[in-house]
Structure formats: structure tokens, C-alpha cells
Design a protein around this motif. Structure first.
Motif, PDB file in Angstrom:
ATOM      1  N   PHE A  37      23.655  43.487   9.301  1.00 39.17           N
ATOM      2  CA  PHE A  37      24.564  44.456   8.686  1.00 39.17           C
ATOM      3  C   PHE A  37      24.035  45.885   8.842  1.00 39.17           C
ATOM      4  O   PHE A  37      24.801  46.822   9.114  1.00 39.17           O
ATOM      5  N   PHE A  38      22.720  46.043   8.713  1.00 36.96           N
ATOM      6  CA  PHE A  38      22.165  47.394   8.798  1.00 36.96           C
ATOM      7  C   PHE A  38      22.224  47.941  10.213  1.00 36.96           C
ATOM      8  O   PHE A  38      22.638  49.085  10.427  1.00 36.96           O
ATOM      9  N   GLU A  57      20.670  42.468  19.892  1.00 34.72           N
ATOM     10  CA  GLU A  57      20.498  41.407  18.882  1.00 34.72           C
ATOM     11  C   GLU A  57      19.903  40.164  19.544  1.00 34.72           C
ATOM     12  O   GLU A  57      20.404  39.695  20.557  1.00 34.72           O
ATOM     13  N   SER A  58      18.858  39.643  18.936  1.00 29.29           N
ATOM     14  CA  SER A  58      18.183  38.518  19.582  1.00 29.29           C
ATOM     15  C   SER A  58      18.970  37.205  19.465  1.00 29.29           C
ATOM     16  O   SER A  58      18.830  36.315  20.295  1.00 29.29           O
ATOM     17  N   ALA A  66      19.384  37.451   7.579  1.00 29.93           N
ATOM     18  CA  ALA A  66      19.447  37.778   6.147  1.00 29.93           C
ATOM     19  C   ALA A  66      20.842  38.256   5.728  1.00 29.93           C
ATOM     20  O   ALA A  66      21.243  38.060   4.578  1.00 29.93           O
ATOM     21  N   SER A  67      21.575  38.855   6.666  1.00 32.60           N
ATOM     22  CA  SER A  67      22.915  39.343   6.297  1.00 32.60           C
ATOM     23  C   SER A  67      23.897  38.202   6.044  1.00 32.60           C
ATOM     24  O   SER A  67      24.970  38.411   5.501  1.00 32.60           O
ATOM     25  N   ASN A  70      22.100  34.890   2.021  1.00 34.72           N
ATOM     26  CA  ASN A  70      21.684  35.654   0.842  1.00 34.72           C
ATOM     27  C   ASN A  70      22.578  35.242  -0.323  1.00 34.72           C
ATOM     28  O   ASN A  70      23.444  34.385  -0.171  1.00 34.72           O
ATOM     29  N   GLN A  71      22.358  35.883  -1.457  1.00 39.61           N
ATOM     30  CA  GLN A  71      23.099  35.483  -2.658  1.00 39.61           C
ATOM     31  C   GLN A  71      24.499  36.076  -2.725  1.00 39.61           C
ATOM     32  O   GLN A  71      25.236  35.814  -3.681  1.00 39.61           O
ATOM     33  N   ARG A  73      25.602  38.910  -3.570  1.00 44.36           N
ATOM     34  CA  ARG A  73      25.917  39.747  -4.728  1.00 44.36           C
ATOM     35  C   ARG A  73      26.027  41.206  -4.302  1.00 44.36           C
ATOM     36  O   ARG A  73      25.125  41.731  -3.638  1.00 44.36           O
ATOM     37  N   VAL A 191      14.496  43.603  21.493  1.00 37.17           N
ATOM     38  CA  VAL A 191      13.794  44.840  21.825  1.00 37.17           C
ATOM     39  C   VAL A 191      12.320  44.518  21.629  1.00 37.17           C
ATOM     40  O   VAL A 191      11.913  44.114  20.539  1.00 37.17           O
ATOM     41  N   TYR A 222      14.605  43.829   9.949  1.00 34.74           N
ATOM     42  CA  TYR A 222      14.311  43.151   8.680  1.00 34.74           C
ATOM     43  C   TYR A 222      12.988  42.374   8.760  1.00 34.74           C
ATOM     44  O   TYR A 222      11.943  43.019   8.841  1.00 34.74           O
ATOM     45  N   TYR A 304       9.970  34.747  12.491  1.00 33.31           N
ATOM     46  CA  TYR A 304      11.088  33.850  12.824  1.00 33.31           C
ATOM     47  C   TYR A 304      10.552  32.512  13.342  1.00 33.31           C
ATOM     48  O   TYR A 304      11.070  31.448  13.012  1.00 33.31           O
ATOM     49  N   LYS A 375      18.811  45.620   0.003  1.00 29.35           N
ATOM     50  CA  LYS A 375      20.062  44.970  -0.436  1.00 29.35           C
ATOM     51  C   LYS A 375      21.206  45.679   0.262  1.00 29.35           C
ATOM     52  O   LYS A 375      21.062  46.815   0.728  1.00 29.35           O
ATOM     53  N   ILE A 376      22.326  44.979   0.297  1.00 24.91           N
ATOM     54  CA  ILE A 376      23.386  45.339   1.217  1.00 24.91           C
ATOM     55  C   ILE A 376      24.025  46.713   0.915  1.00 24.91           C
ATOM     56  O   ILE A 376      24.333  47.486   1.811  1.00 24.91           O
TER      57      ILE A 376
HETATM   58  C1  LIG Z   1      17.361  34.875   0.092  1.00 30.37           C
HETATM   59  C2  LIG Z   1      17.944  36.255   0.103  1.00 30.37           C
HETATM   60  C3  LIG Z   1      18.844  36.642  -0.909  1.00 30.37           C
HETATM   61  C4  LIG Z   1      19.382  37.927  -0.893  1.00 30.37           C
HETATM   62  N1  LIG Z   1      20.352  38.253  -1.811  1.00 30.37           N
HETATM   63  C5  LIG Z   1      20.981  39.454  -1.707  1.00 30.37           C
HETATM   64  C6  LIG Z   1      22.104  39.762  -2.544  1.00 30.37           C
HETATM   65  O1  LIG Z   1      22.579  38.955  -3.337  1.00 30.37           O
HETATM   66  N2  LIG Z   1      22.648  41.004  -2.428  1.00 30.37           N
HETATM   67  C7  LIG Z   1      22.181  41.939  -1.549  1.00 30.37           C
HETATM   68  O2  LIG Z   1      22.715  43.046  -1.505  1.00 30.37           O
HETATM   69  N3  LIG Z   1      21.143  41.650  -0.741  1.00 30.37           N
HETATM   70  C8  LIG Z   1      20.556  40.440  -0.780  1.00 30.37           C
HETATM   71  N4  LIG Z   1      19.526  40.138   0.071  1.00 30.37           N
HETATM   72  C9  LIG Z   1      19.043  41.182   0.990  1.00 30.37           C
HETATM   73  C10 LIG Z   1      20.027  41.355   2.121  1.00 30.37           C
HETATM   74  O3  LIG Z   1      20.395  40.111   2.651  1.00 30.37           O
HETATM   75  C11 LIG Z   1      19.352  42.228   3.190  1.00 30.37           C
HETATM   76  O4  LIG Z   1      19.007  43.467   2.620  1.00 30.37           O
HETATM   77  C12 LIG Z   1      20.235  42.529   4.376  1.00 30.37           C
HETATM   78  O5  LIG Z   1      20.959  41.428   4.804  1.00 30.37           O
HETATM   79  C13 LIG Z   1      19.366  43.029   5.477  1.00 30.37           C
HETATM   80  O6  LIG Z   1      20.180  43.302   6.588  1.00 30.37           O
HETATM   81  P1  LIG Z   1      19.504  43.622   7.951  1.00 30.37           P
HETATM   82  O7  LIG Z   1      20.561  43.955   8.911  1.00 30.37           O
HETATM   83  O8  LIG Z   1      18.413  44.609   7.740  1.00 30.37           O
HETATM   84  O9  LIG Z   1      18.732  42.250   8.311  1.00 30.37           O
HETATM   85  P2  LIG Z   1      19.246  40.971   9.126  1.00 30.37           P
HETATM   86  O10 LIG Z   1      20.594  40.555   8.744  1.00 30.37           O
HETATM   87  O11 LIG Z   1      18.152  39.952   9.040  1.00 30.37           O
HETATM   88  O12 LIG Z   1      19.327  41.553  10.579  1.00 30.37           O
HETATM   89  C14 LIG Z   1      18.194  41.771  11.404  1.00 30.37           C
HETATM   90  C15 LIG Z   1      18.568  41.280  12.776  1.00 30.37           C
HETATM   91  O13 LIG Z   1      17.579  41.652  13.697  1.00 30.37           O
HETATM   92  C16 LIG Z   1      17.493  40.634  14.676  1.00 30.37           C
HETATM   93  N5  LIG Z   1      16.208  40.846  15.344  1.00 30.37           N
HETATM   94  C17 LIG Z   1      14.969  40.645  14.857  1.00 30.37           C
HETATM   95  N6  LIG Z   1      14.041  41.101  15.713  1.00 30.37           N
HETATM   96  C18 LIG Z   1      14.710  41.617  16.772  1.00 30.37           C
HETATM   97  C19 LIG Z   1      14.317  42.280  17.952  1.00 30.37           C
HETATM   98  N7  LIG Z   1      13.035  42.528  18.219  1.00 30.37           N
HETATM   99  N8  LIG Z   1      15.271  42.690  18.810  1.00 30.37           N
HETATM  100  C20 LIG Z   1      16.578  42.465  18.552  1.00 30.37           C
HETATM  101  N9  LIG Z   1      17.013  41.850  17.435  1.00 30.37           N
HETATM  102  C21 LIG Z   1      16.092  41.450  16.545  1.00 30.37           C
HETATM  103  C22 LIG Z   1      17.625  39.363  13.883  1.00 30.37           C
HETATM  104  O14 LIG Z   1      18.060  38.289  14.694  1.00 30.37           O
HETATM  105  C23 LIG Z   1      18.672  39.766  12.847  1.00 30.37           C
HETATM  106  O15 LIG Z   1      19.977  39.432  13.234  1.00 30.37           O
HETATM  107  C24 LIG Z   1      18.987  38.853   0.098  1.00 30.37           C
HETATM  108  C25 LIG Z   1      18.113  38.455   1.124  1.00 30.37           C
HETATM  109  C26 LIG Z   1      17.623  37.167   1.142  1.00 30.37           C
HETATM  110  C27 LIG Z   1      16.769  36.740   2.298  1.00 30.37           C
END
Ligand SMILES: Cc1cc2nc3c(=O)[nH]c(=O)nc-3n(C[C@H](O)[C@H](O)[C@H](O)COP(=O)(O)OP(=O)(O)OC[C@H]3O[C@@H](n4cnc5c(N)ncnc54)[C@H](O)[C@@H]3O)c2cc1C
Length: 399
Positions: A37-38, A57-58, A66-67, A70-71, A73, A191, A222, A304, A375-376
Motif C-alpha cells: 500500500f505504501f 514488486e518482488s 503486510a498490506s 493485517n487486522q 483496522r 530492487v 516494510y 521473507y 499503520k495504513i
Molecule cells: C499482523 C499485522 C497486523 C496489522 N494490523 C494493522 C491494522 O489493523 N491496521 C493498520 O493500519 N495497520 C496494521 N498493520 C500494519 C500495516 O499492515 C502496515 O503498516 C502496512 O501494510 C505496510 O505497508 P507496506 O506497503 O509498507 O508493506 P507491505 O504491504 O509489506 O509491502 C512491502 C512490499 O515490498 C515487497 N518487497 C520487499 N522487498 C522488496 C525488494 N527488495 N524489491 C521489491 N519489492 C520488495 C514485498 O513483497 C511487499 O509486497 C498490521 C501489520 C501486521 C503484520
């Protein structure tokens, strides 16, 4: 090869890359590592500001880590009575998140918060005062709901204003927005590095062997943040990882339409998990199975890979047994499955359980920015930080 052929070959290769990556032909000047999501949201932000991002994206799909796991919320501030800044920012971002991502919002349920009499880090009156302070609405739970709780263990229960998001709909939204903006996405590719070459240009290296001279690299990976710092010989970012389990359950009829979070300490929460039409049950004590830290002095391992190798035996029985002491009807819940993910946290948040964003220009290579949302809804805080970077030196981007 003579110069003319070399030139033709280079042009041909570049064109191929551009065409295969996107329907629009723009040559990226920002590489974004991570299509969660980020990463996706940052790509859109940068595009709106005149840059030309490419998402790498890998996995073979967006928002799968993580996106997705998660919970679900959308935090309204209630979860953070020990961190004023996180609670306040959550409340501030809450309505905006609901508005901007309304097609992914699920709010057809009653959100209940309770405070435990035992082992809680806040009392009921502290919780009320705090929520008043941040402007988070609370009203006493009606008798019908309050009667579901064991009053020997529960000091107070309220109805709160908090909703959930559907990660599948959020993924659709991200995919559509990226497509409409013509932002290229490279799936199944990592990357692996970001380094300055001898001409001073920052070059992002991908696992498919391609190299991309860019103005910025956004590390939005993440749990994988340090895979990129390591591959680029950049300083390690201190992180804490947990192997997290959330049980997926079917609620018994008497709890249908309810979601409960018990505060504030070693308690439990159940929340709708809309993308599977089920409910997650998580527990502060039993959701994390194990933890490990990444620090400058530790030998880093691919989180991972480690996640893939770890044995995953459910803690559901522990979770439900403890939670049913507070809400006896929970013992009739039906266990369906568990979802697992690496939860990554900033170690400094262990004290107050806050969720600040990590937004760090790399000290050794400022064209690399490490971002972790926590968090999201923190996505809006990231946007403010990005604007500050885009207008500052030495990384002043030519728009
Ligand atoms: C158990 C749990 C419960 C949670 N509950 C909540 C909640 O209720 N509410 C809330 O707001 N937040 C919650 N969070 C936090 C929330 O899920 C995260 O803050 C958010 O999803 C992070 O998004 P992101 O895009 O940074 O990470 P991700 O969705 O993990 O995205 C990172 C991406 O990078 C990719 N990647 C990794 N390394 C590389 C690379 N070298 N090159 C290319 N791609 C790569 C991965 O495949 C992945 O798709 C929770 C998290 C967890 C784990």
C-alpha cells in the motif's frame, strides 16, 4: 561493436524496457521498491508532483504481504492510549482515510472497546479522558452489549467510531490508480541495490540484472527494508520483527456484527476481515510467536526467507480460551484458518506502543528514502514528509 550499432542497441533495449513495463512510454526517474500500500501510494503521490516513478514488486501481485495480512483496522486513535501523538494523528487521519478510500471501507459493525480490571495499563477513567482529549467519540455500551462481558474482569465497555478496510478492494483501487496514471510496475522483481556510480548518478539495480539511473529510490519494503540497505552497503535500520498469527474465525450468532478490542495490555481483539468474510482474532500475548531484531551489529537474514522456513503451529486455543474469560460467548466461535505475516516495528515503540512513520533519507546516500508506515492511515503523514524532501536540498528534484 561500432558506435552506431552500440547506440542503436542501447536505444532498442531502453525502448523495450519502457514498452514492456507500461502502456505509456515514460522513462522513470524514481524507482520504488515495494508494491504494498505504501509503495503504490507513494508512486501516485510522486506522479502527481511531476516525477516519473516505477514500482518494483518482488511478488507477482500488489498488496500481498503486510498490506493484506493485517487486522484491517482503520485506526481511530482508541488503540494508543499510551502514545498521545499516535492517537492524535490516527484521529486526525481517520476521516480522511475513510473519505479517500471509501470504496474499501467496511463499517457495518459495532465497534466496542473495553478496559480490563486486571493488568491493564490504563483505567477506564484514564481511557475516557484520553479519548476526549483526542476527540475520539465514546459512548457507554448499551446493557445488551455490556451483559456479554464478565464484569469481574471488565471495568468498562464503550461503543467507539472505528471501521475496517477490505484489503482486496484497496488492492483494486491501487492497481486501477496506477494503471490510469500510466505508472509502470515490474512484478516478480526485486530492487537489490542503490548505489552512486562514478559519474555521481544514483543507479537502482534490479534482480533481473537491469540498472536504472534515477533521481530517487524509495525503499518501501516494510520487513525487507534492510535487504536493500545491505545490498547497497548502507547503514542498517534498527528493526524488530515478529512472526504474527491472526486466527480467522466465524463468530457465534450472539456476537454477530460486533468487534471488540480489550485494552490496554496483554489482551485480545476481534475485527472483521472483509476480504474473506470472516473475523480475525488476535491476542497481544499469543499473536506474536517469536521475535528477532535487526541492528547494525547483527548478521542479517532475509526476513521473507526466514518467514517461509518457520514452523507455524496455531495459538488459537490459547487466544480463544483467554478471550472467552472476558466474553464467554466467544468460546462458541468456529476456527477456520490462520493468517501469518512478519510484523515489523521500530524498536523504540516498545515503550509506548506508538506507530510513528519511519521516513529517513539515507545518511550515506540521501537519494534513497526509507519509508515504513506502521499503520495504513499513516500514508497521509508520509505525504507531508515527501513534500518536505522534494523541496529541500541536496535532493532537490527537477520537476
Ligand atoms: C499482523 C499485522 C497486523 C496489522 N494490523 C494493522 C491494522 O489493523 N491496521 C493498520 O493500519 N495497520 C496494521 N498493520 C500494519 C500495516 O499492515 C502496515 O503498516 C502496512 O501494510 C505496510 O505497508 P507496506 O506497503 O509498507 O508493506 P507491505 O504491504 O509489506 O509491502 C512491502 C512490499 O515490498 C515487497 N518487497 C520487499 N522487498 C522488496 C525488494 N527488495 N524489491 C521489491 N519489492 C520488495 C514485498 O513483497 C511487499 O509486497 C498490521 C501489520 C501486521 C503484520
Amino acid at each position: 561493436m561500432n558506435t552506431a550499432i552500440k547506440f542503436w542497441f542501447l536505444t532498442f533495449t531502453v525502448s523495450l524496457l519502457m514498452v514492456s513495463s507500461s502502456s505509456t512510454t515514460h522513462f522513470p526517474n524514481v524507482v520504488i521498491a515495494g508494491g504494498g500500500f505504501f509503495g503504490c501510494s507513494i508512486a501516485l503521490m510522486l506522479q502527481r508532483r511531476g516525477l516519473r516513478p516505477m514500482v518494483v514488486e518482488s511478488e507477482n501481485e500488489l498488496l500481498t504481504r503486510a498490506s493484506q495480512v493485517n487486522q484491517a483496522r482503520v485506526h481511530g486513535g482508541y488503540h494508543y492510549p499510551r502514545s498521545l501523538i499516535t492517537a492524535y494523528r490516527s484521529r486526525y487521519n481517520y476521516e480522511r482515510f475513510r473519505r479517500v478510500y471509501r470504496e474499501a471501507i467496511v463499517d457495518q459493525f459495532t465497534k466496542v472497546y473495553g478496559v480490563s480490571r486486571l493488568f491493564s495499563k490504563v483505567t477506564a477513567s484514564q481511557f475516557e479522558v484520553f479519548m476526549q482529549r483526542i476527540g475520539a467519540p465514546l459512548k457507554a455500551a448499551p446493557d445488551k452489549i455490556a451483559a456479554m462481558f464478565d464484569t469481574n474482569l471488565t471495568e468498562s465497555v464503550w461503543i467507539a467510531q472505528e471501521c475496517a478496510f477490505d484489503c482486496a478492494l484497496l488492492r483494486e483501487r491501487c492497481r486501477r490508480d496506477l494503471e490510469e496514471s500510466g505508472i509502470p510496475i515490474r512484478y516478480g522483481t526485486r530492487v537489490v541495490s542503490a548505489q552512486r556510480d562514478i559519474r555521481g548518478t544514483v543507479v537502482a539495480g534490479l534482480s533481473d540484472g537491469s540498472e536504472w539511473p534515477v533521481e530517487l529510490v524509495i525503499n518501501a519494503t516494510y520487513s525487507g527494508l534492510n535487504l536493500l540497505t545491505q545490498g547497497s552497503h548502507l547503514p542498517v535500520i534498527p528493526l524488530k520483527h515478529e512472526l504474527a498469527e491472526m486466527a480467522l474465525i466465524r463468530l457465534p450468532e450472539e456476537l454477530d456484527g460486533l468487534s471488540v478490542t480489550m485494552m490496554c495490555g496483554p489482551f485480545f481483539s476481534f475485527m472483521p476481515y472483509p476480504s474473506r468474510g470472516l473475523t480475525t482474532l488476535s491476542h497481544v500475548r499469543y499473536t506474536p510467536h517469536l521475535q528477532w531484531f535487526e541492528k547494525p551489529e547483527t548478521v542479517l537474514r532475509d526476513p521473507y526467507e526466514r518467514f517461509g522456513q518457520l514452523v507455524k503451529n496455531t495459538h488459537y486455543q490459547y487466544m480463544v480460551t483467554d478471550a472467552a474469560r472476558y466474553i464467554p460467548a466467544l468460546s462458541k466461535a468456529e476456527y477456520v484458518d490462520s493468517i501469518w505475516e512478519v510484523k515489523t516495528l521500530l524498536p523504540q515503540t516498545e515503550v509506548d506502543d506508538g506507530r510513528p512513520i519511519l521516513f529517513r533519507r539515507d545518511p550515506a546516500l540521501p537519494e534513497v528514502i526509507h519509508v515504513m508506515g506502521g499503520k495504513i492511515d499513516n500514508i497521509f503523514d508520509v505525504e507531508d514528509e515527501l513534500d518536505a524532501v522534494l523541496s529541500s536540498s541536496p535532493v532537490k528534484i527537477a520537476l
